[in-house]
Design a protein around this motif. Structure first.
Motif, PDB file in Angstrom:
ATOM      1  N   ASN A  90     -17.518  52.231  38.096  1.00  0.00           N
ATOM      2  CA  ASN A  90     -18.363  53.409  38.253  1.00  0.00           C
ATOM      3  C   ASN A  90     -17.854  54.317  39.363  1.00  0.00           C
ATOM      4  O   ASN A  90     -16.747  54.153  39.848  1.00  0.00           O
ATOM      5  CB  ASN A  90     -19.811  52.992  38.497  1.00  0.00           C
ATOM      6  CG  ASN A  90     -19.955  52.154  39.751  1.00  0.00           C
ATOM      7  OD1 ASN A  90     -19.041  52.098  40.559  1.00  0.00           O
ATOM      8  ND2 ASN A  90     -21.079  51.526  39.903  1.00  0.00           N
ATOM      9  N   TYR A  91     -18.681  55.261  39.761  1.00  0.00           N
ATOM     10  CA  TYR A  91     -18.252  56.286  40.708  1.00  0.00           C
ATOM     11  C   TYR A  91     -18.004  55.761  42.112  1.00  0.00           C
ATOM     12  O   TYR A  91     -17.347  56.382  42.907  1.00  0.00           O
ATOM     13  CB  TYR A  91     -19.311  57.395  40.777  1.00  0.00           C
ATOM     14  CG  TYR A  91     -20.656  56.906  41.279  1.00  0.00           C
ATOM     15  CD1 TYR A  91     -20.974  56.993  42.620  1.00  0.00           C
ATOM     16  CD2 TYR A  91     -21.593  56.353  40.413  1.00  0.00           C
ATOM     17  CE1 TYR A  91     -22.176  56.524  43.092  1.00  0.00           C
ATOM     18  CE2 TYR A  91     -22.796  55.885  40.882  1.00  0.00           C
ATOM     19  CZ  TYR A  91     -23.082  55.967  42.218  1.00  0.00           C
ATOM     20  OH  TYR A  91     -24.268  55.494  42.683  1.00  0.00           O
ATOM     21  N   GLU A 106     -15.344  53.290  47.554  1.00  0.00           N
ATOM     22  CA  GLU A 106     -14.473  54.416  47.897  1.00  0.00           C
ATOM     23  C   GLU A 106     -14.733  54.870  49.330  1.00  0.00           C
ATOM     24  O   GLU A 106     -13.843  55.336  50.019  1.00  0.00           O
ATOM     25  CB  GLU A 106     -14.725  55.595  46.941  1.00  0.00           C
ATOM     26  CG  GLU A 106     -14.379  55.312  45.489  1.00  0.00           C
ATOM     27  CD  GLU A 106     -12.889  55.253  45.217  1.00  0.00           C
ATOM     28  OE1 GLU A 106     -12.104  55.154  46.162  1.00  0.00           O
ATOM     29  OE2 GLU A 106     -12.516  55.309  44.034  1.00  0.00           O
ATOM     30  N   ARG A 107     -15.964  54.713  49.747  1.00  0.00           N
ATOM     31  CA  ARG A 107     -16.292  55.141  51.096  1.00  0.00           C
ATOM     32  C   ARG A 107     -15.677  54.220  52.146  1.00  0.00           C
ATOM     33  O   ARG A 107     -15.378  54.637  53.252  1.00  0.00           O
ATOM     34  CB  ARG A 107     -17.814  55.171  51.242  1.00  0.00           C
ATOM     35  CG  ARG A 107     -18.255  55.907  52.462  1.00  0.00           C
ATOM     36  CD  ARG A 107     -19.748  55.975  52.518  1.00  0.00           C
ATOM     37  NE  ARG A 107     -20.124  56.543  53.795  1.00  0.00           N
ATOM     38  CZ  ARG A 107     -21.346  56.876  54.117  1.00  0.00           C
ATOM     39  NH1 ARG A 107     -22.327  56.703  53.271  1.00  0.00           N
ATOM     40  NH2 ARG A 107     -21.625  57.388  55.283  1.00  0.00           N
ATOM     41  N   LYS A 167     -15.929  58.844  36.285  1.00  0.00           N
ATOM     42  CA  LYS A 167     -15.272  59.790  37.191  1.00  0.00           C
ATOM     43  C   LYS A 167     -15.293  59.271  38.620  1.00  0.00           C
ATOM     44  O   LYS A 167     -16.335  58.906  39.134  1.00  0.00           O
ATOM     45  CB  LYS A 167     -15.985  61.136  37.120  1.00  0.00           C
ATOM     46  CG  LYS A 167     -15.319  62.208  37.937  1.00  0.00           C
ATOM     47  CD  LYS A 167     -16.030  63.525  37.769  1.00  0.00           C
ATOM     48  CE  LYS A 167     -15.571  64.511  38.809  1.00  0.00           C
ATOM     49  NZ  LYS A 167     -16.447  65.658  38.909  1.00  0.00           N
ATOM     50  N   ARG A 168     -14.114  59.248  39.245  1.00  0.00           N
ATOM     51  CA  ARG A 168     -14.030  58.760  40.618  1.00  0.00           C
ATOM     52  C   ARG A 168     -13.549  59.865  41.533  1.00  0.00           C
ATOM     53  O   ARG A 168     -12.786  60.729  41.120  1.00  0.00           O
ATOM     54  CB  ARG A 168     -13.072  57.588  40.691  1.00  0.00           C
ATOM     55  CG  ARG A 168     -13.600  56.378  39.991  1.00  0.00           C
ATOM     56  CD  ARG A 168     -12.777  55.176  40.335  1.00  0.00           C
ATOM     57  NE  ARG A 168     -13.491  53.963  39.999  1.00  0.00           N
ATOM     58  CZ  ARG A 168     -13.406  53.360  38.828  1.00  0.00           C
ATOM     59  NH1 ARG A 168     -12.661  53.877  37.898  1.00  0.00           N
ATOM     60  NH2 ARG A 168     -14.076  52.256  38.593  1.00  0.00           N
ATOM     61  N   GLN A 169     -14.002  59.806  42.764  1.00  0.00           N
ATOM     62  CA  GLN A 169     -13.576  60.803  43.738  1.00  0.00           C
ATOM     63  C   GLN A 169     -13.065  60.084  44.978  1.00  0.00           C
ATOM     64  O   GLN A 169     -13.742  60.004  45.988  1.00  0.00           O
ATOM     65  CB  GLN A 169     -14.751  61.717  44.087  1.00  0.00           C
ATOM     66  CG  GLN A 169     -15.370  62.337  42.862  1.00  0.00           C
ATOM     67  CD  GLN A 169     -16.372  63.403  43.198  1.00  0.00           C
ATOM     68  OE1 GLN A 169     -16.399  63.943  44.289  1.00  0.00           O
ATOM     69  NE2 GLN A 169     -17.225  63.719  42.233  1.00  0.00           N
ATOM     70  N   PRO A 170     -11.839  59.543  44.882  1.00  0.00           N
ATOM     71  CA  PRO A 170     -11.341  58.698  45.973  1.00  0.00           C
ATOM     72  C   PRO A 170     -11.063  59.468  47.252  1.00  0.00           C
ATOM     73  O   PRO A 170     -10.723  60.651  47.219  1.00  0.00           O
ATOM     74  CB  PRO A 170     -10.049  58.127  45.401  1.00  0.00           C
ATOM     75  CG  PRO A 170      -9.635  59.058  44.341  1.00  0.00           C
ATOM     76  CD  PRO A 170     -10.874  59.658  43.780  1.00  0.00           C
ATOM     77  N   LEU A 171     -11.208  58.780  48.366  1.00  0.00           N
ATOM     78  CA  LEU A 171     -10.866  59.369  49.659  1.00  0.00           C
ATOM     79  C   LEU A 171      -9.412  59.106  50.020  1.00  0.00           C
ATOM     80  O   LEU A 171      -8.744  59.954  50.591  1.00  0.00           O
ATOM     81  CB  LEU A 171     -11.759  58.787  50.754  1.00  0.00           C
ATOM     82  CG  LEU A 171     -13.210  59.252  50.761  1.00  0.00           C
ATOM     83  CD1 LEU A 171     -13.990  58.489  51.808  1.00  0.00           C
ATOM     84  CD2 LEU A 171     -13.284  60.728  51.053  1.00  0.00           C
ATOM     85  N   VAL A 172      -8.926  57.884  49.723  1.00  0.00           N
ATOM     86  CA  VAL A 172      -7.509  57.585  49.992  1.00  0.00           C
ATOM     87  C   VAL A 172      -6.880  56.894  48.789  1.00  0.00           C
ATOM     88  O   VAL A 172      -7.526  56.145  48.084  1.00  0.00           O
ATOM     89  CB  VAL A 172      -7.305  56.626  51.190  1.00  0.00           C
ATOM     90  CG1 VAL A 172      -7.418  57.356  52.483  1.00  0.00           C
ATOM     91  CG2 VAL A 172      -8.239  55.457  51.120  1.00  0.00           C
ATOM     92  N   LEU A 175     -23.428  58.356  49.829  1.00  0.00           N
ATOM     93  CA  LEU A 175     -22.063  58.784  49.534  1.00  0.00           C
ATOM     94  C   LEU A 175     -21.510  59.595  50.697  1.00  0.00           C
ATOM     95  O   LEU A 175     -22.222  59.918  51.630  1.00  0.00           O
ATOM     96  CB  LEU A 175     -22.049  59.600  48.252  1.00  0.00           C
ATOM     97  CG  LEU A 175     -22.379  58.791  47.004  1.00  0.00           C
ATOM     98  CD1 LEU A 175     -22.667  59.695  45.850  1.00  0.00           C
ATOM     99  CD2 LEU A 175     -21.238  57.869  46.676  1.00  0.00           C
ATOM    100  N   TYR A 176     -20.214  59.918  50.581  1.00  0.00           N
ATOM    101  CA  TYR A 176     -19.553  60.639  51.652  1.00  0.00           C
ATOM    102  C   TYR A 176     -19.662  62.136  51.424  1.00  0.00           C
ATOM    103  O   TYR A 176     -19.877  62.590  50.302  1.00  0.00           O
ATOM    104  CB  TYR A 176     -18.093  60.201  51.756  1.00  0.00           C
ATOM    105  CG  TYR A 176     -17.485  59.801  50.424  1.00  0.00           C
ATOM    106  CD1 TYR A 176     -17.710  58.535  49.906  1.00  0.00           C
ATOM    107  CD2 TYR A 176     -16.736  60.697  49.682  1.00  0.00           C
ATOM    108  CE1 TYR A 176     -17.187  58.165  48.681  1.00  0.00           C
ATOM    109  CE2 TYR A 176     -16.206  60.331  48.464  1.00  0.00           C
ATOM    110  CZ  TYR A 176     -16.442  59.068  47.972  1.00  0.00           C
ATOM    111  OH  TYR A 176     -15.941  58.709  46.753  1.00  0.00           O
ATOM    112  N   ALA A 223     -12.818  52.516  51.669  1.00  0.00           N
ATOM    113  CA  ALA A 223     -11.366  52.406  51.511  1.00  0.00           C
ATOM    114  C   ALA A 223     -10.589  52.948  52.719  1.00  0.00           C
ATOM    115  O   ALA A 223      -9.637  52.302  53.161  1.00  0.00           O
ATOM    116  CB  ALA A 223     -10.941  53.087  50.220  1.00  0.00           C
ATOM    117  N   PRO A 224     -10.963  54.104  53.295  1.00  0.00           N
ATOM    118  CA  PRO A 224     -10.221  54.570  54.475  1.00  0.00           C
ATOM    119  C   PRO A 224     -10.302  53.595  55.643  1.00  0.00           C
ATOM    120  O   PRO A 224      -9.336  53.446  56.398  1.00  0.00           O
ATOM    121  CB  PRO A 224     -10.918  55.883  54.834  1.00  0.00           C
ATOM    122  CG  PRO A 224     -11.668  56.293  53.656  1.00  0.00           C
ATOM    123  CD  PRO A 224     -12.005  55.058  52.911  1.00  0.00           C
TER     124      PRO A 224
END
Ligand code: SF4
Lengths: 172, 180
Positions: A106-107, A72-73, B152-157, B135-136, A75-76
């Motif tokens: 996962n997260y 996720e980090r 649980k996910r916390q996407p940026l985009v 993490l961000y 992805a941008p």
């Protein structure tokens, strides 16, 4: 009259030229990269398909190979690289990690890069074998020839909409 | 070999040592959290002990085992000079998960402690720069705690859904070659 016919043939010719000169930007983040290197080597030799040159600047490339796990980090960053590539551009999602997150449910891992950028061809496997990669490349070439990739479709839809608005759409 | 170390530690700390064990050379001592910093300095500076290397710093969450205190911070120490090892553990309460930093003694503890803060939410007193490392900044919560929801996910985009659909809807156009 003849214009329609000419441009149709022209588009085909251009697609034909495009599909045999793919310049790839390898976005390699994880273990899948090892198989990817094998494809470049003399044994499998991706050069036979006109796609051997890696370009390490997105502005010089037209095929984005997303190889490996995208978090996720990251992805941008991936999105930004994609936006920097000039149209027309193609994306291949390489391995299950890039396609669906793979076993990393996962997260931290993006569950599929198609949630971030449009993807034309998915390659399953952890990691995929070189043969699968060549197969995917041939599939992509077919899609490019058919003008059926995201980027080409998008372009044609835009042109179509524009011409419709102008009233210059050719009658069929 | 480093059973001597355990004995010395017990003599030095007395009842602040809560528990020791040394099964096949994994000398471990659980000590009171409030004595941690002093003990670490003593372990590093005392001749004959000289624990000059912090090998690793991790955290365990005993939520599912229902233990109190819930968190345990684990320090793996090694002495390059004396070639012996020691594992230190401190238990930490749930409501204020806080412990003294050891980053002034071993400099690599700086990043280890940031990682422990990032993933477990243990805050280290007097740490020079306690912020997320893996993490961000936008991430909320501490994902390795056992009460963090697994999926649980916390996407940026994320791509907007409409962008998808517009192209899918128009997908026939590209194949009808007469349009452009
Ligand atoms: S799909 Fe498998 S080989 Fe490829 S990056 Fe993921 S874990 Fe590694």
């Amino acid at each position: 009259m003849g214009l329609e016919f000419t441009t149709g043939r022209l588009a085909d010719t251009v697609s034909w030229a495009r599909k045999y000169s793919l310049f790839q930007y390898p976005f390699v983040t994880a273990c899948c990269g090892m198989e990817f290197m094998a494809v470049w080597g003399p044994r499998f030799d991706i050069a036979r398909f006109g796609a051997e040159f890696p370009r390490f600047s997105p502005r010089q490339a037209d095929l984005l190979m997303v190889v490996g796990t995208i978090t996720e980090r990251q992805a941008p960053i991936l999105k930004r690289i994609y936006e920097q590539i000039c149209e027309p551009k193609w994306v291949v999602s390489f391995g299950v990690c890039a396609s669906s997150g793979g076993f990393y449910q996962n997260y931290s891992v993006t569950p599929g890069i198609d949630l971030v950028i449009p993807v034309d061809v998915y390659i399953p496997g952890c990691p995929p074998t070189p043969e699968q990669i060549l197969d995917a490349l041939v599939m992509l070439q077919k899609k490019i020839q058919d003008r059926d990739t995201w980027s080409q479709r998008n372009y044609e839809i835009q042109e179509w909409t524009k011409k419709q608005a102008e009233g210059t759409l050719a009658k069929r | 070999m480093s059973q001597e170390v355990l004995q010395k530690l017990q003599q030095h700390l007395g009842e602040n040592v809560l528990e020791v064990h040394d099964h096949r050379g994994d000398e471990t001592a659980t000590i009171e959290a409030k004595t941690l910093h002093d003990t670490c300095r003593w372990l590093k500076k005392t001749a004959g002990l000289e624990f000059d290397m912090l090998v690793d710093l991790t955290v365990v969450d005993y939520l599912e085992q229902g233990r109190t205190p819930r968190f345990e911070v684990v320090y793996h120490l090694y002495s390059i000079a004396q070639k012996h090892r020691l594992r230190l553990k401190v238990g930490i309460e749930t409501d204020t998960p806080e412990v003294d930093t050891v980053s002034d003694l071993w400099r690599n503890a700086n990043w280890c402690e940031r990682e422990a803060w990032d993933l477990y939410g243990i805050s280290f007193r007097n740490h020079p720069e306690l912020r997320r490392i893996l993490l961000y900044e936008e991430f909320e919560g501490h994902p390795l705690r056992k009460d963090y929801p697994k999926a649980k996910r916390q996407p940026l985009v994320r791509r907007p859904r409409e962008e998808f659909e517009a192209v899918v809807r128009g997908s026939g156009i590209g194949n009808k070659r007469t349009l452009i």
